[in-house]
Design a protein around this motif. Structure first.
Motif, PDB file in Angstrom:
ATOM      1  N   ASP A   7       0.835  -1.206   0.000  1.00  0.00           N
ATOM      2  CA  ASP A   7       0.000   0.000   0.000  1.00  0.00           C
ATOM      3  C   ASP A   7       0.873   1.263   0.000  1.00  0.00           C
ATOM      4  O   ASP A   7       0.423   2.315   0.440  1.00  0.00           O
ATOM      5  N   PHE A  41      -4.307   0.278   5.412  1.00  0.00           N
ATOM      6  CA  PHE A  41      -4.897   0.102   6.741  1.00  0.00           C
ATOM      7  C   PHE A  41      -5.972  -0.989   6.754  1.00  0.00           C
ATOM      8  O   PHE A  41      -6.716  -1.102   7.709  1.00  0.00           O
ATOM      9  N   PRO A  69      -0.530  -1.732   8.948  1.00  0.00           N
ATOM     10  CA  PRO A  69      -0.815  -0.612   9.848  1.00  0.00           C
ATOM     11  C   PRO A  69      -0.158  -0.767  11.223  1.00  0.00           C
ATOM     12  O   PRO A  69       0.066   0.222  11.904  1.00  0.00           O
ATOM     13  N   GLY A  70       0.212  -1.992  11.577  1.00  0.00           N
ATOM     14  CA  GLY A  70       0.798  -2.204  12.903  1.00  0.00           C
ATOM     15  C   GLY A  70       2.311  -2.219  12.916  1.00  0.00           C
ATOM     16  O   GLY A  70       2.905  -2.720  13.858  1.00  0.00           O
ATOM     17  N   VAL A  71       2.969  -1.662  11.881  1.00  0.00           N
ATOM     18  CA  VAL A  71       4.431  -1.692  11.866  1.00  0.00           C
ATOM     19  C   VAL A  71       4.981  -1.050  13.140  1.00  0.00           C
ATOM     20  O   VAL A  71       4.498  -0.015  13.582  1.00  0.00           O
ATOM     21  N   GLY A  72       5.959  -1.708  13.735  1.00  0.00           N
ATOM     22  CA  GLY A  72       6.533  -1.199  14.969  1.00  0.00           C
ATOM     23  C   GLY A  72       5.814  -1.707  16.208  1.00  0.00           C
ATOM     24  O   GLY A  72       6.319  -1.559  17.308  1.00  0.00           O
ATOM     25  N   SER A  73       4.641  -2.323  16.045  1.00  0.00           N
ATOM     26  CA  SER A  73       3.922  -2.858  17.208  1.00  0.00           C
ATOM     27  C   SER A  73       4.363  -4.309  17.437  1.00  0.00           C
ATOM     28  O   SER A  73       5.389  -4.744  16.936  1.00  0.00           O
ATOM     29  N   ARG A 119      20.550  -2.828  10.792  1.00  0.00           N
ATOM     30  CA  ARG A 119      19.809  -1.599  11.046  1.00  0.00           C
ATOM     31  C   ARG A 119      18.345  -1.855  10.724  1.00  0.00           C
ATOM     32  O   ARG A 119      18.002  -2.122   9.578  1.00  0.00           O
ATOM     33  N   SER A 121      14.825   0.029  10.894  1.00  0.00           N
ATOM     34  CA  SER A 121      14.077   1.246  11.200  1.00  0.00           C
ATOM     35  C   SER A 121      12.755   0.855  11.840  1.00  0.00           C
ATOM     36  O   SER A 121      12.259  -0.260  11.667  1.00  0.00           O
ATOM     37  N   ALA A 122      12.173   1.790  12.595  1.00  0.00           N
ATOM     38  CA  ALA A 122      10.914   1.500  13.282  1.00  0.00           C
ATOM     39  C   ALA A 122       9.747   1.452  12.309  1.00  0.00           C
ATOM     40  O   ALA A 122       8.750   0.783  12.553  1.00  0.00           O
ATOM     41  N   SER A 123       9.847   2.152  11.168  1.00  0.00           N
ATOM     42  CA  SER A 123       8.669   2.323  10.325  1.00  0.00           C
ATOM     43  C   SER A 123       8.760   1.681   8.952  1.00  0.00           C
ATOM     44  O   SER A 123       7.774   1.657   8.224  1.00  0.00           O
ATOM     45  N   PHE A 124       9.906   1.141   8.558  1.00  0.00           N
ATOM     46  CA  PHE A 124      10.016   0.662   7.181  1.00  0.00           C
ATOM     47  C   PHE A 124      10.590  -0.767   7.151  1.00  0.00           C
ATOM     48  O   PHE A 124      11.675  -1.014   6.653  1.00  0.00           O
ATOM     49  N   ARG A 127      11.542  -2.432   3.608  1.00  0.00           N
ATOM     50  CA  ARG A 127      12.903  -2.301   3.093  1.00  0.00           C
ATOM     51  C   ARG A 127      13.919  -3.059   3.939  1.00  0.00           C
ATOM     52  O   ARG A 127      14.794  -3.746   3.409  1.00  0.00           O
TER      53      ARG A 127
ATOM     54  N   THR C 201       7.514   5.404  16.838  1.00  0.00           N
ATOM     55  CA  THR C 201       6.832   5.092  15.586  1.00  0.00           C
ATOM     56  C   THR C 201       5.327   5.228  15.791  1.00  0.00           C
ATOM     57  O   THR C 201       4.858   5.610  16.863  1.00  0.00           O
ATOM     58  N   SER C 203       2.703   3.254  16.090  1.00  0.00           N
ATOM     59  CA  SER C 203       1.898   2.521  17.057  1.00  0.00           C
ATOM     60  C   SER C 203       2.198   2.943  18.496  1.00  0.00           C
ATOM     61  O   SER C 203       1.569   2.452  19.422  1.00  0.00           O
TER      62      SER C 203
END
Lengths: 246, 246, 246
Positions: A7, A41, A69-73, A119, A121-124, A127, C201, C203
């Motif tokens: 998305d 989402f 939508p829950g990336v990082g959770s 490495r 990242s919290a949001s990606f 990648r 992030t 969440s």
């Protein structure tokens, strides 16, 4: 073949950054952009859309799917092997409809990804985590994770077909999560109080008329010949549809 | 090289599904996305746009072109060979301007596609019929069809240049179907009652001023320096333009 | 690897025409579409966006970058070699932030492109000039130009970080030109009179709440969990941000 289903949209750097990782780690594997506008989402709508399209891809294809939508959770990253194809992405139900429609339901395998990059990242995670794992699988490496049970209880809670609009395309046509083969061609679709008859294709009805038909992915789709069904019938992703009794 | 020219849009699964077929059937041929926002439902505007762009592609390129409002109707699927390049798509006029602008008008060949896939959806011939045929041609196979006469009567009905707006780009610039080489650089373009002078390029006029120029494809294009010509002059695809007499 | 970074948009023929040139001249080099919606007409915002993303690409990558409001004017075409990567595009500041962030500031090389193609359109140097030069560099040829001094005076006029919004993505998140590592995680970002706290992030905050975080490119980014920060905070590219004093 690595198949991208996300998305992320077609703008921005996200798809390109993911492809750069794939190009560096699996340089000889072709990458196909299947969709980058999967319902954001909404892993459930995305799941039924994905399930309708996997069969035409060759065995050993790796589906790299990110509607997350829950990336990082606390949702877990996962891999699955279903009908000789690989699936990589978040464990949020995105592959559950693929499991339901699988030809070989007893041969399904499921893993939690335990590999982590240097490495993250919290949001990606697309990648940093999912793309490297997709490249490993495309390269024939063992799944970098821990085998777990297929979450059959969660999967069985979802219907075999989803009687909702799951995607509206560039032309304004509205795909539903219902396989057309399940219904009689004389049955009308009911949406927003309106009744639509079936046609074989666009040119079977006059310009400006609405109808439903079996789309090229085998799904029930609502359309208007040379018009936009989404505007004509005021349709949005998530709207419920139903079928007139036979 | 296989060159894609469609009205599928950049969203949705259609382009990806077509490329998956090409990747499976002609894995060593590069695929170029030339355009996926060709004027929908308007094969004539699309035809003049395509004709302006083919010359820069190498010989043996295969153009896989789908602007096909009549999919599923009686229009025939076709292949053509024009100036050492291949063209595959619906026989609805989409290649007629390419024929008109061809250097070698006597060497043109035309076929009706008679090959059919095992599964032919009613609405997505791009994936099911045209893509496999494009792959066959890219692989050097014989055209899978029946040689027919070039439809010269239909082709001659169209003008050599189309005095209309045929495309509005991302920046708001309006391309016309008129080759700039046909006109004197002192002639003004008339559109919607307004007169536009020619400039060599954007930086030749003050910011915010309208003009016409020869675009990078050799066509007359209406533009506004650091502005949007479509909004400034209220332009739409299909609008007529004319040239002030010399 | 050739990496494309332009403001051409994802529609229209421009990206495809440029890739056709690359495919003909450097057929064995993979091409990655990093972005085609870099801030149009704004080389400075584009420069800080590009600078945040180059480090993840391998050495010898060739960045073909076109954000070029002055095409056809007196601005010069250029090449640079920075930290073992190549950069090709207009000499309008687009690479200045890359220079500022370079690890090896003394090893930077800069050239004016003196090579010219047989046919150079006035408006599309991306296809006619920069793409052939990028292909030459990818093929290992010598830079086709004249070595010049790095324009350090111009580069030093720009700040190390740009306290502005430089890009708004598909999800409505607003990237700034500020590296997150420069700031204390307890500092609030001030934008349009509003104060945003940092979160790790999405969440980490309730749905609908705004925050700032270090995005996947290391930049300060303004976001709303499951919402659009651009609409919520009325943000546009170019808007100034600031940081609350520690």
């Amino acid at each position: 073949m690595i198949v991208l289903f996300t998305d992320f949209g077609t703008t921005g750097p996200y798809v390109g950054q993911m492809k750069s990782v794939l190009c560096q780690r699996a340089p000889s594997t072709p990458v196909i952009d299947l969709m980058h506008d999967a319902p954001a989402f909404d892993p459930q709508a995305a799941a039924y859309l994905l399930a309708a399209m996997v069969a035409e891809f060759p065995s050993e294809s790796v589906f790299l799917c990110v509607v997350d939508p829950g990336v990082g959770s606390q949702r877990k990253p996962m891999m699955a092997r279903i009908d000789s194809r690989w699936f990589v992405g978040p464990d949020n139900g995105l592959f559950d409809a693929v499991v339901q429609h699988a030809l070989d339901q007893t041969g399904i395998e499921w893993w939690e990804i335990t590999w982590r990059p240097e490495r993250l990242s919290a949001s990606f995670h697309g990648r940093d985590l999912f793309a490297p794992v997709a490249a490993m699988l495309a390269n024939g490496e063992a799944p970098p994770g821990r085998a777990v049970d297929v979450p059959l209880d969660r999967i069985r809670e979802w219907p075999g077909d989803l009687e909702k609009i799951i995607y509206i395309d560039h032309f304004g046509n509205a795909m539903t999560g219902v396989r057309a083969s399940r219904f009689d061609s004389r049955q009308k679709v009911i949406v927003g109080g309106q009744y639509l008859c079936r046609a074989s294709t666009f040119s079977d009805v006059p310009a400006g008329q609405g109808f439903w038909y079996e789309n090229s992915n085998g799904l029930v789709e609502l359309a208007v010949n040379q018009g936009r069904a989404d505007e004509f019938f005021q349709l949005n992703v998530g709207d419920a549809i139903s079928f007139q009794a036979r």
